[in-house]
Structures are given as C-alpha cells and as structure tokens.
Design a protein around this motif. Structure first.
Motif, PDB file in Angstrom:
ATOM      1  N   GLY A   1      28.487  47.534  32.817  1.00  0.00           N
ATOM      2  CA  GLY A   1      29.373  46.578  33.455  1.00  0.00           C
ATOM      3  C   GLY A   1      30.520  46.227  32.550  1.00  0.00           C
ATOM      4  O   GLY A   1      30.587  46.636  31.393  1.00  0.00           O
ATOM      5  N   ASP A   2      31.493  45.413  33.083  1.00  0.00           N
ATOM      6  CA  ASP A   2      32.646  44.986  32.299  1.00  0.00           C
ATOM      7  C   ASP A   2      32.206  44.010  31.223  1.00  0.00           C
ATOM      8  O   ASP A   2      31.397  43.119  31.469  1.00  0.00           O
ATOM      9  CB  ASP A   2      33.689  44.313  33.199  1.00  0.00           C
ATOM     10  N   LYS A   3      32.747  44.153  30.051  1.00  0.00           N
ATOM     11  CA  LYS A   3      32.486  43.215  28.974  1.00  0.00           C
ATOM     12  C   LYS A   3      33.685  42.291  28.826  1.00  0.00           C
ATOM     13  O   LYS A   3      34.817  42.701  28.984  1.00  0.00           O
ATOM     14  CB  LYS A   3      32.225  43.960  27.656  1.00  0.00           C
ATOM     15  N   GLY A   4      33.472  41.048  28.530  1.00  0.00           N
ATOM     16  CA  GLY A   4      34.571  40.110  28.377  1.00  0.00           C
ATOM     17  C   GLY A   4      34.258  39.107  27.297  1.00  0.00           C
ATOM     18  O   GLY A   4      33.368  39.278  26.485  1.00  0.00           O
ATOM     19  N   CYS A   5      35.036  38.023  27.322  1.00  0.00           N
ATOM     20  CA  CYS A   5      34.859  36.981  26.321  1.00  0.00           C
ATOM     21  C   CYS A   5      33.915  35.894  26.815  1.00  0.00           C
ATOM     22  O   CYS A   5      33.845  34.812  26.259  1.00  0.00           O
ATOM     23  CB  CYS A   5      36.216  36.365  25.976  1.00  0.00           C
ATOM     24  N   GLY A   6      33.199  36.183  27.901  1.00  0.00           N
ATOM     25  CA  GLY A   6      32.254  35.219  28.436  1.00  0.00           C
ATOM     26  C   GLY A   6      32.612  34.819  29.846  1.00  0.00           C
ATOM     27  O   GLY A   6      33.783  34.774  30.219  1.00  0.00           O
ATOM     28  N   CYS A   7      31.594  34.566  30.663  1.00  0.00           N
ATOM     29  CA  CYS A   7      31.790  34.120  32.039  1.00  0.00           C
ATOM     30  C   CYS A   7      30.611  33.246  32.425  1.00  0.00           C
ATOM     31  O   CYS A   7      29.612  33.148  31.702  1.00  0.00           O
ATOM     32  CB  CYS A   7      31.931  35.319  32.973  1.00  0.00           C
ATOM     33  N   ASN A   8      30.731  32.597  33.563  1.00  0.00           N
ATOM     34  CA  ASN A   8      29.657  31.709  34.019  1.00  0.00           C
ATOM     35  C   ASN A   8      28.544  32.528  34.670  1.00  0.00           C
ATOM     36  O   ASN A   8      28.793  33.231  35.657  1.00  0.00           O
ATOM     37  CB  ASN A   8      30.210  30.695  35.012  1.00  0.00           C
ATOM     38  N   PRO A   9      27.339  32.467  34.133  1.00  0.00           N
ATOM     39  CA  PRO A   9      26.230  33.269  34.683  1.00  0.00           C
ATOM     40  C   PRO A   9      26.063  33.070  36.182  1.00  0.00           C
ATOM     41  O   PRO A   9      26.049  31.939  36.679  1.00  0.00           O
ATOM     42  CB  PRO A   9      25.015  32.747  33.906  1.00  0.00           C
ATOM     43  N   GLY A  10      26.029  34.200  36.902  1.00  0.00           N
ATOM     44  CA  GLY A  10      25.784  34.192  38.330  1.00  0.00           C
ATOM     45  C   GLY A  10      26.983  33.822  39.183  1.00  0.00           C
ATOM     46  O   GLY A  10      26.883  33.798  40.411  1.00  0.00           O
ATOM     47  N   VAL A  11      28.110  33.529  38.550  1.00  0.00           N
ATOM     48  CA  VAL A  11      29.296  33.104  39.311  1.00  0.00           C
ATOM     49  C   VAL A  11      30.214  34.309  39.559  1.00  0.00           C
ATOM     50  O   VAL A  11      30.616  34.993  38.608  1.00  0.00           O
ATOM     51  CB  VAL A  11      30.064  32.001  38.561  1.00  0.00           C
ATOM     52  N   PRO A  12      30.580  34.580  40.821  1.00  0.00           N
ATOM     53  CA  PRO A  12      31.476  35.700  41.115  1.00  0.00           C
ATOM     54  C   PRO A  12      32.926  35.339  40.776  1.00  0.00           C
ATOM     55  O   PRO A  12      33.313  34.174  40.805  1.00  0.00           O
ATOM     56  CB  PRO A  12      31.297  35.909  42.622  1.00  0.00           C
ATOM     57  N   PHE A  13      33.714  36.357  40.473  1.00  0.00           N
ATOM     58  CA  PHE A  13      35.139  36.140  40.186  1.00  0.00           C
ATOM     59  C   PHE A  13      35.896  37.449  40.446  1.00  0.00           C
ATOM     60  O   PHE A  13      35.285  38.519  40.615  1.00  0.00           O
ATOM     61  CB  PHE A  13      35.350  35.675  38.741  1.00  0.00           C
ATOM     62  N   CYS A  14      37.189  37.363  40.519  1.00  0.00           N
ATOM     63  CA  CYS A  14      38.029  38.530  40.809  1.00  0.00           C
ATOM     64  C   CYS A  14      38.311  39.330  39.544  1.00  0.00           C
ATOM     65  O   CYS A  14      38.595  38.760  38.477  1.00  0.00           O
ATOM     66  CB  CYS A  14      39.365  38.111  41.433  1.00  0.00           C
ATOM     67  N   ALA A  15      38.239  40.634  39.680  1.00  0.00           N
ATOM     68  CA  ALA A  15      38.581  41.508  38.565  1.00  0.00           C
ATOM     69  C   ALA A  15      40.075  41.404  38.267  1.00  0.00           C
ATOM     70  O   ALA A  15      40.879  41.038  39.132  1.00  0.00           O
ATOM     71  CB  ALA A  15      38.218  42.950  38.909  1.00  0.00           C
ATOM     72  N   ALA A  16      40.429  41.689  37.030  1.00  0.00           N
ATOM     73  CA  ALA A  16      41.844  41.678  36.656  1.00  0.00           C
ATOM     74  C   ALA A  16      42.594  42.726  37.492  1.00  0.00           C
ATOM     75  O   ALA A  16      42.034  43.785  37.815  1.00  0.00           O
ATOM     76  CB  ALA A  16      41.993  41.987  35.174  1.00  0.00           C
ATOM     77  N   PRO A  17      43.834  42.462  37.865  1.00  0.00           N
ATOM     78  CA  PRO A  17      44.581  43.420  38.691  1.00  0.00           C
ATOM     79  C   PRO A  17      44.892  44.698  37.927  1.00  0.00           C
ATOM     80  O   PRO A  17      45.160  44.659  36.715  1.00  0.00           O
ATOM     81  CB  PRO A  17      45.856  42.652  39.047  1.00  0.00           C
ATOM     82  N   PRO A  18      44.873  45.827  38.626  1.00  0.00           N
ATOM     83  CA  PRO A  18      45.283  47.079  37.987  1.00  0.00           C
ATOM     84  C   PRO A  18      46.754  46.996  37.576  1.00  0.00           C
ATOM     85  O   PRO A  18      47.511  46.167  38.097  1.00  0.00           O
ATOM     86  CB  PRO A  18      45.073  48.125  39.097  1.00  0.00           C
TER      87      PRO A  18
END
Length: 327
Positions: A1-18
C-alpha cells in the motif's frame, strides 16, 4: 500500500492527484497502524475523488457541451449549464464563451482572422518561338482553408489607392472543413493585375478579414501547369514582427530580379528601415540602396514597398528589414 507520514486508522481519504490533474482518482483507507494506506475504491476515468467519495466532477470546474458552457455543482454531483455562447455570437472554449478571433490573436499560429496578400513579381520572358511566357500577369489568388467548426465569412478589401479611389470589397463564405480558391482581383472588379514589377511603393496589398480563424495560402499564379510559380503560407497579422532577416535567391536574368516585398499593416505611417546586402534598383521615390547602408522609408497601411536588385548574381540574403509597427 501507499506509505505516508501518517493517517487516521480506518479513515478513508482521497489519493493525491496525478501530475497535471486537479483531483485524485481513487479513495484510500488508512490501516490500523496509521502508517500506510491501501486503495479502497477506484473512481472511473470520468470521476474524481471528493471528500473520500467518487464524484462526477470537481466543484467549480468548467467544460463545454457544444457551444454551451457547463460548471460543476458545489457538491460535485454533476454538471449544470451556464451560458449559451452561440446566442452571444461566440464559441465555447475550455468552458468559457470566447471570440475565436480574439483567442487566436493572443496565441499566434498559422490560423488567424486577418491577413495581407501581395501579388509578387514573377517571370515574363520570351518563349523563344516568338511568343511570351507571362506568369507575371497570369491570374493570382489565394486559397482560404477553414478547419474550424463554423462557416467563415471572408471579406477581401483592396484600396483605396492609385487607380482605386474607392476601396473594392468582396465577401465569400467558406464552410467548415472546406477550402476555397479566390482569384485576386476578382474579375467583377474589372481591375488590372496588382502584381509587383520593379522597385516601387504602391497601395497594392489585399486585406483579408475572416469572422473565424482560417489558414490562407497565396499562389502566383493560381493555375495548374504554370511554367513559373510560387506559393506562400501567409502569416496572420497577429503573428507579424518588427524585424525580419531575408533569405532569397539570386538575380538570374536581366528581368528576373530578386526582390523584397514589405507590407505596412497598421493604420497610419510605418517607418521601415532596410539594410541591404546588395545594391538595388531605384524606382519612383525609392532611391537605389547601397550595401550595408540603412535606408528608412515611410509606408502607409496597405502599401507595398517592393525593392529589387539590378545586377546578375545580386542576392538579398542576409539583408535586415525592421519597422516600428508589425510588417
């Protein structure tokens, strides 16, 4: 999966735009660790991700539906019609009503709405059998091509000037996706050929105005199987410049001279400066030019400054022509 600087567990969000797009195209969901995410829903190619859901469009986005403008609703649920460009005499371009001639004016290409055409000097020599090979006085003309979506109304103006006290005009319709050949001057004007011959300053350019962006080529002469012929893709008025370096051929016979033809395109007086690489033929009020010596000449809108060589082998290549308005 995508790795990032952290996100809220179980919370959906939009991927960064291409790259190049304003919105993402998929919904991601954060895993339990909050350290990485994976795709939960892929939006279709026509959708965008908005508030962690696939939406029809990005709020505020603009697009065209024929000649009608559309904008995306505030909640991204769909497109709503805004303006009817055709009712305003305009066309829809990237979601806005625009005059295409104004658009082309700010973005010079080979398509435009104003052109200047000139019947250039050509050969008139003996056939060797007692007759003449006269391309100089053969019918000259232009071909107007309309690649746009609407019929173009093309107006051609000649004069006023010497021998033409009142301007002559004609208007031709060029449907979308077609080309039309136009003899200049049109036969019903009952005018002699407007061809250049020798060094001169005369009002002999044809102004071509179109209601839609078109391409124009000029042909000298406008006929098949001519023994001497040339053709030029005309640059629209909005693409003309203030400085031109000349590339040309050498004078090959006594009456087959090399030449420079300059058209003043703006109202009033244009100050043209010619620095020739070769000596030239004098004509009327235009003096013979000396190599490397700049000569300034005043030219009125629609006039053609035609300068020709006067010796075998003479060549204008490398000459510089500048002006204080586009030529």
């Amino acid at each position: 999966g995508d790795k990032g600087c952290g996100c809220n567990p179980g919370v959906p969000f939009c991927a960064a735009p291409p790259v190049g797009l304003a919105s993402g195209r998929s919904v991601l969901v954060c895993d339990g660790s909050g350290a990485k995410s994976k795709e939960a829903l892929a939006c279709t190619s026509e959708q965008v991700c908005l508030n962690a859901k696939c939406a029809v469009c990005t709020p505020g986005a603009l697009r065209c539906n024929g000649d009608k403008t559309l904008f995306c609703k505030a909640n991204g649920s769909g497109w709503q019609q805004d303006e009817d460009c055709a009712a305003k005499g305009a066309q829809c371009v990237v979601g806005k009503c625009m005059d295409l001639c104004a658009v082309s004016s700010g973005n010079p290409t080979s398509r435009g709405c104003r052109f200047w055409a000139v019947d250039l000097d050509n050969a008139n020599i003996s056939s060797g059998t007692g007759g003449a090979l006269d391309a100089q006085n053969a019918p000259y003309g232009v071909v107007v091509t309309n690649a746009g979506p609407k019929t173009a109304s093309v107006k051609i103006t000649f004069g006023p000037g010497p021998g033409v006290p009142v301007a002559k005009t004609t208007t031709i319709s060029v449907p979308s996706g077609t080309s039309k050949s136009i003899v200049l001057p049109p036969p019903d004007w009952k005018l002699p050929p407007a061809s250049q011959d020798g060094t001169s300053l005369q009002g002999s350019a044809f102004r071509i105005d179109s209601t839609e962006p078109v391409q124009v080529t000029q042909h000298n002469p406008l006929q098949a199987n001519a023994f001497s012929a040339d053709a030029s893709l005309l640059v629209p008025a909005n693409g003309l410049g203030l400085a031109h370096r000349i590339v040309g051929r050498k004078q090959s016979l006594t009456n087959l001279r090399a030449y420079i033809a300059v058209v003043a395109t703006e109202p009033g007086t244009t100050k043209v400066t010619v620095t020739s690489t070769t000596a030239t033929l004098a004509g009327g009020a235009i003096p013979a030019l000396k190599p490397g010596v700049a000569q300034q000449i005043s030219v009125q809108q629609g006039q053609v400054l035609n300068i020709e060589t006067d010796a075998l082998g003479s060549d204008f290549t490398g000459s510089l022509v500048t002006a204080d308005t586009p030529i």
